[in-house]
Design a protein around this motif. Structure first.
Motif, mmCIF file in Angstrom:
data_model
loop_
_atom_site.group_PDB
_atom_site.id
_atom_site.type_symbol
_atom_site.label_atom_id
_atom_site.label_comp_id
_atom_site.label_asym_id
_atom_site.label_seq_id
_atom_site.Cartn_x
_atom_site.Cartn_y
_atom_site.Cartn_z
ATOM 1 N N GLN A 1 0.819 -1.211 0.000
ATOM 2 C CA GLN A 1 0.000 0.000 0.000
ATOM 3 C C GLN A 1 0.849 1.257 0.000
ATOM 4 O O GLN A 1 0.332 2.353 -0.198
ATOM 5 N N ASP A 2 2.147 1.119 0.188
ATOM 6 C CA ASP A 2 3.071 2.248 0.172
ATOM 7 C C ASP A 2 3.549 2.489 -1.262
ATOM 8 O O ASP A 2 4.125 1.602 -1.889
ATOM 9 N N PRO A 3 3.345 3.690 -1.831
ATOM 10 C CA PRO A 3 3.771 3.945 -3.221
ATOM 11 C C PRO A 3 5.287 3.837 -3.432
ATOM 12 O O PRO A 3 5.737 3.412 -4.499
ATOM 13 N N GLU A 4 6.069 4.187 -2.422
ATOM 14 C CA GLU A 4 7.528 4.085 -2.554
ATOM 15 C C GLU A 4 7.972 2.621 -2.667
ATOM 16 O O GLU A 4 8.888 2.293 -3.418
ATOM 17 N N LYS B 1 7.262 1.456 -6.175
ATOM 18 C CA LYS B 1 8.280 1.949 -7.110
ATOM 19 C C LYS B 1 9.569 1.134 -7.005
ATOM 20 O O LYS B 1 10.172 0.776 -8.014
#
Length: 136
Positions: free
Chosen positions: A74-77, A80
């Protein structure tokens, strides 16, 4: 004669006592046969319960690990970083270099050795079996 009667009564008592003992042992034996299957089932079921409890504990640990991984995704980093690492994605304007080993020439030499070891005069199934044994 009284001695004979006394021995006869003693003999009769010992037979009666041995008959009682035999009856008692027979009852114990039948009782043991009647109790044995339920006792066996009890211990089998206890073993199954403990195996299921340990499986439940390991499944709970796996569920907790999956929940932790879900939180990471759930963390965009993190997404990526995984896209860069797994899929080799780059952001616009970046250049990516992938380093490969210099062992490709030796791999082709081994491939030609295998191909040369298989003669053309053999039937196709012999060549197939030879190539499988050479490859693996």
């Amino acid at each position: 004669m009284s001695d004979f009667v006394a021995r006869r009564q003693l003999s009769f008592r010992s037979r009666r006592n041995s008959g009682r003992a035999l009856a008692l042992w027979t009852i114990f034996f039948i009782l043991a046969l009647a109790i044995a299957p339920p006792v066996k089932h009890y211990f089998t079921q206890r073993a199954q319960i403990s195996a299921l409890n340990s499986q439940l504990a390991s499944d709970n640990k796996a569920l907790e690990a999956a929940r932790q991984e879900l939180l990471l995704w759930q963390d965009p980093e993190y997404i990526k970083s995984q896209a860069r690492e797994r899929l080799h994605f780059v952001l616009p304007g970046e250049r990516q270099y992938i380093v490969t080993e210099n062992g490709t020439a030796s791999n082709t030499d081994e491939g030609t050795k295998v191909a040369n070891s298989l003669t053309d005069g053999q039937p196709w199934y012999s060549r197939l079996i030879a190539s499988i044994t050479e490859a693996g």
